[in-house]
Design an enzyme around this catalytic site. Sequence first.
Site, short mmCIF file in Angstrom:
data_model
loop_
_atom_site.label_atom_id
_atom_site.label_comp_id
_atom_site.label_asym_id
_atom_site.label_seq_id
_atom_site.Cartn_x
_atom_site.Cartn_y
_atom_site.Cartn_z
N ASP A 1 -8.67 -4.13 -6.47
CA ASP A 1 -8.21 -3.72 -5.14
C ASP A 1 -9.03 -2.51 -4.72
O ASP A 1 -9.11 -1.53 -5.46
CB ASP A 1 -6.72 -3.38 -5.22
CG ASP A 1 -6.10 -3.02 -3.87
OD1 ASP A 1 -6.73 -2.26 -3.11
OD2 ASP A 1 -4.99 -3.47 -3.59
N HIS B 1 -6.91 -6.26 -0.88
CA HIS B 1 -5.76 -5.38 -0.72
C HIS B 1 -4.60 -6.19 -0.18
O HIS B 1 -4.60 -6.61 0.97
CB HIS B 1 -6.14 -4.25 0.24
CG HIS B 1 -5.20 -3.10 0.24
ND1 HIS B 1 -4.70 -2.53 -0.90
CD2 HIS B 1 -4.66 -2.39 1.28
CE1 HIS B 1 -3.90 -1.52 -0.57
NE2 HIS B 1 -3.86 -1.42 0.73
N SER C 1 0.83 -1.19 0.00
CA SER C 1 0.00 0.00 0.00
C SER C 1 0.87 1.25 0.00
O SER C 1 1.69 1.42 -0.90
CB SER C 1 -0.95 -0.05 1.20
OG SER C 1 -2.02 0.84 1.03
#
Length: 505
Positions: free
Chosen positions: A442, A471, A218
């Site tokens: 995602d 994710h 991320s």
Amino acid sequence: MKRQRRIGRRSALAVALGLSGSLAATLAVADELVAPQVRWGTCPRDVVAEAAPTELQCATVAVPVDYAKPEGTQIDLMISRLASKNPDKRRGTLMLNPGGPGGSGLTQPALLVSRGLPAGVLDSYDVIGMDTRGIGRSAPVRCGFTEDGPYTSNIPPYAVDDAAVTARAKVAKQAAQQCARHDRNGLLRHLTTANTARDLDRIRAALGEEKTSYLGYSYGTALGAAYASMFPERSDRIVLDSNIGGTHLDREGMRRYALGMEQSFPDFARWAAARHDSYGLGRTPAAVRRTYFTLAQRLDKAPVAGFDGNLLRQYTFGNLFKKTQYPKLAQQWQALAAGHDAVHDAVARLPSQNVTAGKASSAIDNPLAVFAAVTCNDVEWPENVDTYRHGVAKDRGRYPLFGAAAANITPCAFWPHTPAEPPVAVNDDGPRNVLLVQNLRDPVTPHQGGKMLREKFEERSRLLSVDDTGHGAYVLGDNPCALNTTTRYLVDGTMPGKDTLCRAG
């Protein structure tokens, strides 16, 4: 000629980053710091308890608050280590970052072990977790945010109309002012992705390593991209999973959250439709989608047990991160639709999209403060409230599930500091050592982010696309192709020869 080109690019990068001559010199000689300087010991009790049964060691590394003044005020960063137990196979260090910005990573090595991090990786590396500057046990910053205050999430609330944007602007301005008032030691303005990348290089040198490998999720992909760009010859094997699309999170990056939700929601809708007899949310995916809008609009007008339309949207968004959360999401929808007292789940207010945490945080102040500081310090954000009104109106139409939230105004519009330097530019002049791993669907970092970073890194990178939702793909997902391909790269250095698609496993 290639070597000369690299030196030229590096010098140009130093100028672009606004580095003073002394700072550029400091970074240039960091390679020479190869003698280990870290004293490992027992981790704090809470870290030990959270990491159990995996046993980690902890240490601190001193770094300058301001890299333009490298001999000035220092802060201690806490790092953790899961050491390789196979010296003959040990390659070096693998630094981790869980995301955020604002996620604590001290126990991340243990979390990845619990999720099945392959033995080959554990043999090849000392796995290094950390609290990056400003987080947890590394000179934590605070803004005075509380769970019962007006500012409780780094993702703005869904704005049902223009008036809602105006109302949120007041909250965002107050949040920025709170941060300024609480910044008594002046650290807040030095929380940037570029400075954190410099910290990584200080940690590398303190560990006595000429290079370091890296695995980031991320926001951790932005940090890893920045490190590989600023220190290309010191980056070993770099894996960036669930990509933001660059070296920082800006307004457009946050607006892509809405695109991600549109692309990942159909997976939940199909799942729920197949279980209509259990949850009653709709017999088809289209019907489940209609249920979402109907329920959100009803809660906008008449909340149930404090659960309003905004909280429903945030809660749904957060529970699309993992397929294992679908049953909990469906149960909550079911209870709300029936008008029952819905159980308030703190994950709906999760302040940072830390994909490895797997739990809600009750202490929201520190992660919210770090998220605001890093995103606002990295790059200029629009200051005109009308800009956000127009963005919300546009995204409410093109991304109706979540667009009017992701495009809403943030404290960055009122931040007290201007960026001290431009965002880190992606450096495509370096070794081919960046593997980009990206789920096709995602909710927070859509596939587009992986494609954007692939274009920027050019031949330095390869994109491993994964036909999956959620994710986090490597270790955090369940696709065998993604697991095996990434592990081969980390252990053997086998980079895919071209961009590759891992089919649904």
